[in-house]
Write a protein that holds these residues in place. Structure first.
Motif, PDB file in Angstrom:
ATOM      1  N   HIS A   1     -13.833   9.777 -10.154  1.00  0.00           N
ATOM      2  CA  HIS A   1     -13.568   8.371 -10.439  1.00  0.00           C
ATOM      3  C   HIS A   1     -14.863   7.591 -10.191  1.00  0.00           C
ATOM      4  CE1 HIS A   1      -9.436   9.747  -9.596  1.00  0.00           C
ATOM      5  NE2 HIS A   1      -9.021   8.700 -10.287  1.00  0.00           N
ATOM      6  N   ALA A   2     -15.249   6.783 -11.150  1.00  0.00           N
ATOM      7  CA  ALA A   2     -16.349   5.846 -10.920  1.00  0.00           C
ATOM      8  C   ALA A   2     -15.732   4.630 -10.234  1.00  0.00           C
ATOM      9  CB  ALA A   2     -17.006   5.461 -12.244  1.00  0.00           C
ATOM     10  N   ALA A   3     -15.711   4.650  -8.912  1.00  0.00           N
ATOM     11  CA  ALA A   3     -14.921   3.681  -8.135  1.00  0.00           C
ATOM     12  C   ALA A   3     -15.354   2.234  -8.363  1.00  0.00           C
ATOM     13  CB  ALA A   3     -14.995   4.027  -6.650  1.00  0.00           C
ATOM     14  N   ASP A   4     -16.608   2.022  -8.699  1.00  0.00           N
ATOM     15  CA  ASP A   4     -17.083   0.644  -8.889  1.00  0.00           C
ATOM     16  C   ASP A   4     -16.511  -0.007 -10.145  1.00  0.00           C
ATOM     17  OD1 ASP A   4     -18.678   0.493  -6.573  1.00  0.00           O
ATOM     18  OD2 ASP A   4     -20.310   1.558  -7.555  1.00  0.00           O
TER      19      ASP A   4
ATOM     20  N   ILE B   1     -16.651   2.389 -19.525  1.00  0.00           N
ATOM     21  CA  ILE B   1     -16.970   3.549 -18.701  1.00  0.00           C
ATOM     22  C   ILE B   1     -18.420   3.493 -18.227  1.00  0.00           C
ATOM     23  CG2 ILE B   1     -15.271   4.984 -19.891  1.00  0.00           C
ATOM     24  CD1 ILE B   1     -17.600   6.245 -21.451  1.00  0.00           C
ATOM     25  N   ASP B   2     -18.711   4.259 -17.190  1.00  0.00           N
ATOM     26  CA  ASP B   2     -20.083   4.417 -16.725  1.00  0.00           C
ATOM     27  C   ASP B   2     -20.710   5.518 -17.584  1.00  0.00           C
ATOM     28  OD1 ASP B   2     -22.467   5.134 -15.408  1.00  0.00           O
ATOM     29  OD2 ASP B   2     -21.650   4.643 -13.430  1.00  0.00           O
ATOM     30  N   GLU B   3     -21.344   5.123 -18.669  1.00  0.00           N
ATOM     31  CA  GLU B   3     -21.851   6.091 -19.641  1.00  0.00           C
ATOM     32  C   GLU B   3     -22.919   7.002 -19.050  1.00  0.00           C
ATOM     33  OE1 GLU B   3     -22.977   4.334 -23.336  1.00  0.00           O
ATOM     34  OE2 GLU B   3     -20.962   3.576 -23.749  1.00  0.00           O
ATOM     35  N   GLU B   4     -23.746   6.469 -18.187  1.00  0.00           N
ATOM     36  CA  GLU B   4     -24.792   7.282 -17.572  1.00  0.00           C
ATOM     37  C   GLU B   4     -24.176   8.388 -16.721  1.00  0.00           C
ATOM     38  OE1 GLU B   4     -28.701   6.852 -14.620  1.00  0.00           O
ATOM     39  OE2 GLU B   4     -27.383   5.128 -14.975  1.00  0.00           O
TER      40      GLU B   4
ATOM     41  N   GLY C   1     -12.337   5.842 -14.925  1.00  0.00           N
ATOM     42  CA  GLY C   1     -12.947   4.583 -14.512  1.00  0.00           C
ATOM     43  C   GLY C   1     -13.448   3.740 -15.659  1.00  0.00           C
ATOM     44  N   GLY C   2     -12.741   2.640 -15.937  1.00  0.00           N
ATOM     45  CA  GLY C   2     -13.234   1.646 -16.885  1.00  0.00           C
ATOM     46  C   GLY C   2     -12.898   1.869 -18.336  1.00  0.00           C
ATOM     47  N   ALA C   3     -12.287   3.001 -18.673  1.00  0.00           N
ATOM     48  CA  ALA C   3     -11.993   3.279 -20.090  1.00  0.00           C
ATOM     49  C   ALA C   3     -11.069   2.203 -20.659  1.00  0.00           C
ATOM     50  CB  ALA C   3     -11.360   4.658 -20.234  1.00  0.00           C
TER      51      ALA C   3
ATOM     52  N   ASP D   1     -13.140   5.542 -26.619  1.00  0.00           N
ATOM     53  CA  ASP D   1     -13.865   6.070 -25.464  1.00  0.00           C
ATOM     54  C   ASP D   1     -13.748   7.589 -25.376  1.00  0.00           C
ATOM     55  OD1 ASP D   1     -14.981   3.723 -24.425  1.00  0.00           O
ATOM     56  OD2 ASP D   1     -13.165   3.214 -23.323  1.00  0.00           O
ATOM     57  N   LEU D   2     -12.703   8.153 -25.943  1.00  0.00           N
ATOM     58  CA  LEU D   2     -12.590   9.613 -25.988  1.00  0.00           C
ATOM     59  C   LEU D   2     -13.725  10.204 -26.825  1.00  0.00           C
ATOM     60  CD1 LEU D   2      -8.726   9.898 -26.339  1.00  0.00           C
ATOM     61  CD2 LEU D   2     -10.092  11.041 -24.559  1.00  0.00           C
ATOM     62  N   ASP D   3     -13.995   9.594 -27.967  1.00  0.00           N
ATOM     63  CA  ASP D   3     -15.122  10.037 -28.798  1.00  0.00           C
ATOM     64  C   ASP D   3     -16.444   9.821 -28.071  1.00  0.00           C
ATOM     65  OD1 ASP D   3     -13.840  10.789 -31.420  1.00  0.00           O
ATOM     66  OD2 ASP D   3     -13.139   8.725 -31.291  1.00  0.00           O
TER      67      ASP D   3
END
Length: 255
Positions: free
Chosen positions: A177-180, A188-191, A208-210, A215-217
């Motif tokens: 999980h990208a908690a932030d 999402i946190d792409e990096e 996280g954030g989706a 976003d699946l792609d």
């Protein structure tokens, strides 16, 4: 190939979607959604649609009964996490969990314990363990660090290639999980997704954030198909208006 992975987040015995970083020791949290249905409703839905690998997360106390209800509905179809230790691990497997998601117990005084990881692996087997490496940024430092105890304590364990390879000897999957950005529906946190795709030698699920079925792609492209994606607050079955559950199911079937 990237897949949609569903979830059942439990808080005070109810299925909820919360803003991850707001969960406090006293059990309070900023809540996006509270379901009228019980946990078994969602377990039954995921079973019906063949969505294996869903994670049931107990966010704090008083969630055991609800979690067991979900596991009874789909034995060996769900993963369970939140308060898992070496002392109760076998009980949760007997209750019907396919895999156990472990976080805070792997740390002693905020430091990762390889001894604990090895002991748990020896007890239940590597193929039954998922390590939750949910993470946050640290002020003034690059990269991400594992956050424990309801994501309130940021440890010194960095989420990087060396860590993922080292820990993969004790588990068969990672959940990150990208908690932030968890629960914010702001992207999402792409990096982080791209790094997980390059670094993880075992299956990995990002949350996280989706906020869009596209976003699946995006996750598939960023991770070269190596990372799965979980939608939470954006999903219509959790009160969201941005992503339709049936579109996620259809995406899985098409890929």
């Amino acid at each position: 190939m990237t897949k949609f992975r569903p979830c059942i987040d439990l808080h005070s015995g109810q299925v909820k979607q919360i803003v991850g970083a707001t969960l406090k020791d006293d059990g309070s949290a900023v809540t996006n959604f509270v379901a009228t249905q019980t946990a078994d409703h969602f377990a039954r839905l995921y079973k019906q649609d063949g969505l294996s690998g869903a994670h049931v997360i107990m966010l704090g106390p008083n969630n055991e009964e609800a979690a067991k209800l979900a596991l009874e509905t789909w034995p060996q179809g769900l993963q369970v996490g939140g308060g898992i230790t070496i002392d109760n691990a076998e009980q949760w497997l007997q209750a019907g969990a396919d895999k156990l998601i472990v976080t805070s117990w792997l740390f002693e005084d905020g430091c990762f314990s390889e001894e604990r990881a090895r002991a748990l692996c020896d007890r239940v087997g590597r193929d039954r363990l998922v390590f939750d490496l949910s993470c946050r940024k640290k002020a003034g430092e690059a990269g991400w660090f594992v956050a424990i105890k309801r994501w309130q304590v940021v440890t010194d364990l960095q989420v990087d290639e060396a860590t993922l390879h080292r820990l993969s000897q004790y588990c068969c999957e990672f959940l990150v999980h990208a908690a932030d950005v968890e629960g914010l529906c702001q992207g999402i946190d792409e990096e982080l997704v791209a790094c997980l795709g390059k670094w993880s030698p075992i299956p990995c699920t990002y949350a996280g954030g989706a906020k869009d079925v596209a976003d699946l792609d995006r996750v598939a492209a960023l991770s070269d198909g190596q990372v799965d994606l979980t939608f939470g607050s954006a999903l219509d079955i959790f009160g969201g208006s941005l992503v339709r559950y049936e579109d996620c199911v259809a995406w899985n079937k098409a890929h």
